[in-house]
Design a protein around this motif. Structure first.
Motif, PDB file in Angstrom:
ATOM      1  N   THR A   1       0.821  -1.207   0.000  1.00 33.06           N
ATOM      2  CA  THR A   1       0.000   0.000   0.000  1.00 33.06           C
ATOM      3  C   THR A   1       0.857   1.260   0.000  1.00 33.06           C
ATOM      4  N   SER A   2       2.166   1.078   0.132  1.00 35.89           N
ATOM      5  CA  SER A   2       3.091   2.217   0.067  1.00 35.89           C
ATOM      6  C   SER A   2       3.608   2.464  -1.340  1.00 35.89           C
ATOM      7  N   ASN A   3       3.223   1.618  -2.275  1.00 32.55           N
ATOM      8  CA  ASN A   3       3.652   1.778  -3.654  1.00 32.55           C
ATOM      9  C   ASN A   3       3.169   3.125  -4.194  1.00 32.55           C
ATOM     10  N   PRO A   4       3.998   3.855  -4.953  1.00 35.97           N
ATOM     11  CA  PRO A   4       3.590   5.174  -5.474  1.00 35.97           C
ATOM     12  C   PRO A   4       2.302   5.141  -6.295  1.00 35.97           C
ATOM     13  N   THR A   5       2.101   4.073  -7.071  1.00 37.74           N
ATOM     14  CA  THR A   5       0.865   3.965  -7.861  1.00 37.74           C
ATOM     15  C   THR A   5      -0.348   3.843  -6.963  1.00 37.74           C
ATOM     16  N   VAL A   6      -0.210   3.057  -5.899  1.00 35.83           N
ATOM     17  CA  VAL A   6      -1.312   2.895  -4.953  1.00 35.83           C
ATOM     18  C   VAL A   6      -1.606   4.223  -4.254  1.00 35.83           C
ATOM     19  N   LYS A   7      -0.564   4.927  -3.845  1.00 38.99           N
ATOM     20  CA  LYS A   7      -0.756   6.230  -3.213  1.00 38.99           C
ATOM     21  C   LYS A   7      -1.434   7.214  -4.160  1.00 38.99           C
ATOM     22  N   HIS A   8      -1.052   7.149  -5.434  1.00 32.32           N
ATOM     23  CA  HIS A   8      -1.678   8.018  -6.439  1.00 32.32           C
ATOM     24  C   HIS A   8      -3.167   7.712  -6.557  1.00 32.32           C
ATOM     25  N   LEU A   9      -3.530   6.436  -6.626  1.00 36.32           N
ATOM     26  CA  LEU A   9      -4.936   6.060  -6.778  1.00 36.32           C
ATOM     27  C   LEU A   9      -5.750   6.475  -5.558  1.00 36.32           C
ATOM     28  N   VAL A  10      -5.171   6.322  -4.380  1.00 39.25           N
ATOM     29  CA  VAL A  10      -5.859   6.759  -3.162  1.00 39.25           C
ATOM     30  C   VAL A  10      -6.080   8.270  -3.203  1.00 39.25           C
ATOM     31  N   LYS A  11      -5.081   8.998  -3.652  1.00 40.50           N
ATOM     32  CA  LYS A  11      -5.198  10.458  -3.766  1.00 40.50           C
ATOM     33  C   LYS A  11      -6.298  10.835  -4.748  1.00 40.50           C
ATOM     34  N   MET A  12      -6.451  10.056  -5.815  1.00 36.66           N
ATOM     35  CA  MET A  12      -7.455  10.353  -6.828  1.00 36.66           C
ATOM     36  C   MET A  12      -8.883  10.135  -6.321  1.00 36.66           C
TER      37      MET A  12
END
Length: 280
Positions: free
Chosen positions: A5-16
């Protein structure tokens, strides 16, 4: 496969998942196979389609699967957008999915440029205008009604209205992608419709003219206001006859209907009149 869940892509999707951040980034997030299929069919460009890795062979094209049955929507997505498929762990899916229950897939798309200039309407087009409707669930339900009744387009005012909110997408069953639409400020929307010869009918509780007595054939835009704020000033009846106020007859003690229900009543009456007149 994305597992952290710390992956940058995952963080991006959460931000979206934040509506403002999503709009600033020009992205659309879609939950569910059917909704993702309709987004792809409408021409949206998939950035990534995220699927739980242990959902059978969900991330493989249907032509390579043999033991795990899929829905038609799932087969369509995995075959038509296989290059965008990304495997994720169940933990990651729970993190990026909307709400408490994940629906098997989360897809990220580049937001479309659906402005008034993009709309292409038939000769006797039927347009639904949603004015100041803020609740995403009502927007989605209105799109669903527009799709069912065969409306040619939906215009949302003001321009800040968000038809790609997750609740709007869910309540529309993906109709926000299948029904042509645009957002515009009220003055621009009214001018655009008037320049193209559209008569404008606005739903007003206090109007003396019932829906059944109004001519709803030909080029027509039907304006539905929010339950909280009613119609904006641009949609008030005016001296030059640009806007015609009509009402839904109410037989009980309640004087108004939910905005999406009102949209359905108006659209189906318009459809009925057009079929009788042979105009559509």
């Amino acid at each position: 496969m994305l597992t952290s869940t710390s992956n940058p892509t995952v963080k991006h999707l959460v931000k979206m998942r934040d509506n403002r951040a999503r709009r600033r980034a020009g992205r659309v997030l879609v939950d569910g196979w059917r909704e993702t299929q309709r987004a792809i069919e409408s021409g949206l460009d998939p950035v990534g389609i995220y699927v739980v890795a242990d959902h059978g062979d969900a991330v493989m094209p249907a032509s390579q699967q043999s033991t795990h049955p899929q829905s038609d929507a799932q087969r369509f997505v995995t075959d038509s957008a296989s290059q965008a498929l990304v495997s994720v762990s169940p933990t990651v899916m729970q993190k990026i999915a909307y709400g408490q229950s994940e629906r098997g897939v989360v897809a990220e798309f580049a937001a479309p440029d659906w402005s008034l200039s993009q709309l292409r309407l038939p000769e006797t087009g039927l347009v639904l205008v949603l004015d100041q409707i803020e609740k995403p669930g009502n927007i989605g339900a209105a799109f669903r009604c527009a799709d069912a009744a065969g409306a040619d387009a939906v215009i949302l005012c003001p321009a800040a209205a968000d038809r790609f909110n997750p609740n709007a997408i869910r309540n529309s069953l993906g109709a926000v992608f299948s029904v042509p639409s645009a957002t515009a400020d009220e003055a621009d929307a009214k001018a655009w419709l008037t320049e193209r010869g559209y008569r404008i009918c606005a739903a007003r509780v206090e109007s003396s003219r019932p829906l059944w007595q109004a001519d709803l054939t030909g080029r027509l835009a039907m304006v539905i206001g929010s339950e909280a704020h009613g119609l904006g000033d641009h949609w008030q009846s005016d001296a030059d006859g640009t806007v015609d106020a009509i009402r839904i007859p109410m037989a009980g003690n309640i004087d108004s209907l939910n905005a999406s229900v009102s949209a359905a009543v108006f659209l189906y009456e318009a459809k009925r009149q057009r079929q009788v007149a042979g105009s559509k």
